[in-house]
Design a protein around this motif. Structure first.
Motif, short mmCIF file in Angstrom:
data_model
loop_
_atom_site.label_atom_id
_atom_site.label_comp_id
_atom_site.label_asym_id
_atom_site.label_seq_id
_atom_site.Cartn_x
_atom_site.Cartn_y
_atom_site.Cartn_z
N GLY A 386 0.74 -1.07 0.06
CA GLY A 386 0.00 -0.13 0.05
C GLY A 386 0.91 1.16 -0.10
O GLY A 386 1.99 1.36 0.66
N GLY A 387 0.65 2.08 -0.96
CA GLY A 387 1.57 3.49 -0.98
C GLY A 387 0.86 4.43 -1.48
O GLY A 387 -0.39 4.42 -1.95
N SER A 388 1.54 5.48 -1.93
CA SER A 388 0.96 6.79 -2.34
C SER A 388 2.19 7.66 -2.96
O SER A 388 2.96 7.69 -2.31
N GLN A 389 1.72 8.60 -3.90
CA GLN A 389 2.28 9.88 -3.84
C GLN A 389 1.90 10.68 -2.74
O GLN A 389 0.80 10.80 -2.42
N ARG A 390 3.11 11.19 -2.02
CA ARG A 390 2.72 12.26 -0.97
C ARG A 390 2.25 13.63 -1.20
O ARG A 390 2.76 14.19 -2.19
N GLU A 391 1.52 14.24 -0.27
CA GLU A 391 1.19 15.67 -0.72
C GLU A 391 2.43 16.60 -0.26
O GLU A 391 2.63 16.71 0.63
N GLU A 392 2.67 17.31 -1.34
CA GLU A 392 4.07 17.90 -1.33
C GLU A 392 3.59 19.33 -1.16
O GLU A 392 4.28 20.26 -0.75
N ARG A 393 2.37 19.86 -1.59
CA ARG A 393 2.00 21.24 -1.44
C ARG A 393 1.50 21.48 -0.12
O ARG A 393 0.56 20.96 0.52
N LEU A 394 2.25 22.47 0.39
CA LEU A 394 1.91 23.00 1.81
C LEU A 394 0.36 23.36 1.98
O LEU A 394 -0.34 22.82 3.10
N ASP A 395 -0.15 24.12 1.55
CA ASP A 395 -1.65 24.41 1.66
C ASP A 395 -2.50 23.35 1.59
O ASP A 395 -3.26 23.04 2.39
N TRP A 396 -2.19 22.45 0.53
CA TRP A 396 -3.18 21.27 0.45
C TRP A 396 -2.96 20.24 1.56
O TRP A 396 -3.92 19.62 2.28
N LEU A 397 -1.68 20.24 1.97
CA LEU A 397 -1.48 19.43 3.44
C LEU A 397 -2.20 19.67 4.53
O LEU A 397 -2.63 18.88 5.33
N VAL A 398 -1.90 21.14 4.93
CA VAL A 398 -2.55 21.74 5.90
C VAL A 398 -4.12 21.45 6.00
O VAL A 398 -4.67 21.16 6.88
N ALA A 399 -4.55 21.75 4.78
CA ALA A 399 -6.08 21.57 4.70
C ALA A 399 -6.58 20.05 4.73
O ALA A 399 -7.53 19.87 5.58
N ALA A 400 -5.71 19.20 4.43
CA ALA A 400 -6.09 17.62 4.67
C ALA A 400 -6.04 17.59 6.03
O ALA A 400 -6.84 16.73 6.90
N MET A 401 -4.83 17.86 6.83
CA MET A 401 -4.59 17.80 8.15
C MET A 401 -5.80 18.32 9.17
O MET A 401 -6.32 17.52 9.90
N GLU A 402 -6.21 19.48 8.57
CA GLU A 402 -7.36 19.94 9.32
C GLU A 402 -8.89 19.12 9.18
O GLU A 402 -9.42 18.95 10.18
N ALA A 403 -8.69 18.57 7.91
CA ALA A 403 -10.12 18.00 7.79
C ALA A 403 -9.89 16.68 8.54
O ALA A 403 -11.06 16.09 8.60
N HIS A 404 -8.71 16.14 8.85
CA HIS A 404 -8.75 15.03 9.52
C HIS A 404 -8.65 15.25 11.03
O HIS A 404 -8.66 14.20 11.89
N GLY A 405 -8.63 16.41 11.64
CA GLY A 405 -8.87 16.79 12.58
C GLY A 405 -7.52 16.64 13.45
O GLY A 405 -7.65 16.61 14.78
N LEU A 406 -6.41 16.76 12.81
CA LEU A 406 -5.07 16.72 13.29
C LEU A 406 -4.70 17.91 13.98
O LEU A 406 -4.98 19.02 13.57
N ASP A 407 -3.83 17.79 15.30
CA ASP A 407 -3.21 18.93 15.72
C ASP A 407 -2.13 19.50 14.92
O ASP A 407 -1.25 18.85 15.03
N LEU A 408 -2.15 20.69 14.28
CA LEU A 408 -1.05 21.01 13.30
C LEU A 408 0.25 21.09 14.22
O LEU A 408 1.26 21.11 13.63
N GLU A 409 0.27 21.63 15.26
CA GLU A 409 1.32 21.90 16.04
C GLU A 409 2.17 20.65 16.27
O GLU A 409 3.47 20.83 16.27
N SER A 410 1.40 19.68 16.84
CA SER A 410 2.29 18.50 17.04
C SER A 410 2.83 17.93 15.69
O SER A 410 3.86 17.11 15.94
N TYR A 411 2.39 18.19 14.70
CA TYR A 411 3.06 17.72 13.23
C TYR A 411 3.90 18.88 12.67
O TYR A 411 4.14 18.87 11.30
N GLY A 412 4.13 19.86 13.50
CA GLY A 412 4.92 21.15 12.88
C GLY A 412 6.26 20.52 12.33
O GLY A 412 6.59 20.99 11.18
N TRP A 413 6.97 19.61 12.80
CA TRP A 413 8.19 18.83 12.09
C TRP A 413 7.89 18.39 10.83
O TRP A 413 8.69 18.53 9.79
N TYR A 414 6.63 17.73 10.81
CA TYR A 414 6.26 17.09 9.53
C TYR A 414 6.08 18.38 8.30
O TYR A 414 6.23 18.20 7.07
#
Length: 458
Positions: A386-414
């Motif tokens: 199982g795999g994928s091309q990873r989301e390399e676009r900053l704004d798209w990634l942040v939007a996806a993380m927010e949609a999944h309810g993730l804490d952006l601060e704890s994933y700041g390194w990512y």
């Protein structure tokens, strides 16, 4: 000089004064001498030793029952017996470790269910002994594949604070007292008092850390244990298993699919060449179509279909599945096996999955409904990659993380990897145990790992 059974059986000429040590598989007594079948785990086959009853140590022969360990000194000579090139003509015999009649692996058939009750002994059987040798060679073949292609072997953390898959099925790592943990003024568990000063878990994947290393080293792979606290009792799930996870910078979904297909084929071809004795055993006693299927896989390109096309094929099949086929939901094992075993009759790479069914890090496609994800499905098992091309676009990634309810601060390194020199990149995970199930024809993941960890069993 001690030699292994594998060395003895592959010898090009007779040898004198060698020692072969191992465990007795059988002993047959005749007038004045005994035949001792010996295996030391180095290969599938046994070597036969002929022990004269007048030799030094031969008085211990009657105690050399099945399962006992012995050391036999002698000369390796051509064997007059049919089906074996060499035998050991003993000059001395030593009983190293006794095994009485209660040894549970007497010379008879044993069910896999019984063997699972004695995991500390079952590696002495043909079945698990063969599996462990195949497993060893397949592990080395993984490294061969990536090292020849310039990948760096990296070690990602076993203990993590991140849930890569977002499913919440994690084993907690803590030093807090489970009966009376420290509490906050609000009555909650005070995780700041724990060893890592936060909640920590056993990793479900090394992917996220692997991505950060790929964004510095180019192509990397990690190969190690992963853990899922998923209360699943199926034949394909274990709570502790090994994952092969490459991450490739400057790579898209097409390159990712190519790499996964090449890896699977490399492992299959290696097994056919270097584990043929073991595979012939599995073909004879576990899965009679195994060798034919592996050779078919090794010689032909994998089929490729989009998820939407796969759903249409399933709906048009006329089959009644236990789990209904619904666009937007993950394919079940029965759907995957129909595609590989009935429709295409070959491995299949399915790609462009619905984004709602996949984790936050997968690159969204232009249609707004699917992501650049892919799974490799194989006959007899279903999904192994199982795999994928990873989301390399900053704004798209942040939007996806927010949609999944993730804490952006704890994933700041990512997120930083997208802020500083982001590049297209892709990767996948190959479940090592599922690969072994495919290569050997074993139908249960509990039989491809020495000490399986499953719900209720450790």
């Amino acid at each position: 000089m001690r030699i292994k059974v594998k060395q003895a059986l592959s010898a090009e000429q007779p040898l004198t004064g060698v020692t072969i040590s191992g465990w007795v598989r059988t002993r047959r007594d005749a007038k004045g001498f005994s035949f001792v079948e010996l295996n030391d785990g180095s290969c599938f086959r046994n070597v036969q030793a002929v022990v004269d009853h007048t030799l030094p140590g031969a008085d211990q022969l009657m105690e050399a029952l099945t399962g006992a360990s012995v050391a036999i000194v002698g000369d390796l000579v051509p064997s007059p017996a049919k089906g074996q090139k060499w035998e050991l003509k003993a000059t001395s015999f030593a009983l190293l470790g006794r095994a009485d009649e209660t040894f549970p692996l007497q010379k008879k058939g044993h069910t896999v269910e019984f063997l699972r009750t004695i995991p500390h002994l079952r590696a002495r059987t043909n079945r698990l002994g063969s599996m462990m040798r195949v497993r060893s060679r397949m592990a080395m073949a993984v490294h061969d594949f990536f090292q020849r292609r310039g990948f760096a072997y990296v070690h990602t953390p076993i203990v993590t604070a991140s849930d890569c898959e977002g499913a919440g099925e994690l084993f907690r790592v803590t030093t807090l007292d489970p009966v009376a943990p420290p509490r906050t003024p609000e009555g909650q568990v005070d995780w700041t008092a724990d060893f890592f000063a936060k909640q920590a878990y056993l990793t479900v994947s090394g992917q996220l850390e692997g991505e950060t290393l790929a964004c510095a080293l180019g192509d990397v792979y990690t190969f190690g244990p992963t853990f899922r606290a998923e209360n699943s009792h199926t034949s394909r799930h274990a709570s502790e298993f090994w994952m092969i996870e490459p991450e490739m910078a400057f790579c898209d979904l097409a390159g990712n699919m190519d790499c996964a297909e090449e890896l699977v084929k490399h492992l299959v071809k290696t097994a056919l060449v270097e584990c043929l004795d073991e595979l012939e055993f599995f073909n004879a006693y576990v899965d009679k179509g195994l060798l034919e299927r592996l050779r078919f896989v090794a010689d032909r390109p994998f089929a490729r279909v989009t998820y939407t096309e796969a759903v249409q094929l399933l709906l048009q099949s006329g089959r009644t599945f236990e789990f209904p086929v619904v666009w937007g939901e993950n394919l079940q094992s029965e759907h995957e096996r129909y595609l590989t075993e009935q429709h295409f009759k070959s491995p299949v790479t399915v790609y462009a999955y619905p984004k709602a069914a996949k984790p936050f890090y997968m690159r969204q496609n232009d249609d707004g409904k699917t992501v650049a994800a892919m799974d490799v499905l194989v006959p007899g098992v279903g999904e192994i990659v199982g795999g994928s091309q990873r989301e390399e676009r900053l704004d798209w990634l942040v939007a996806a993380m927010e949609a999944h309810g993730l804490d952006l601060e704890s994933y700041g390194w990512y997120i930083d990897t997208r802020r500083f020199g982001s590049v297209p990149h892709a990767g996948f995970g190959l479940g090592f145990e599922r690969l072994l199930m495919f290569v050997t024809g074993e139908g249960n993941i509990r039989d491809v790992i020495a000490y399986p960890r499953t719900p209720g069993h450790a």
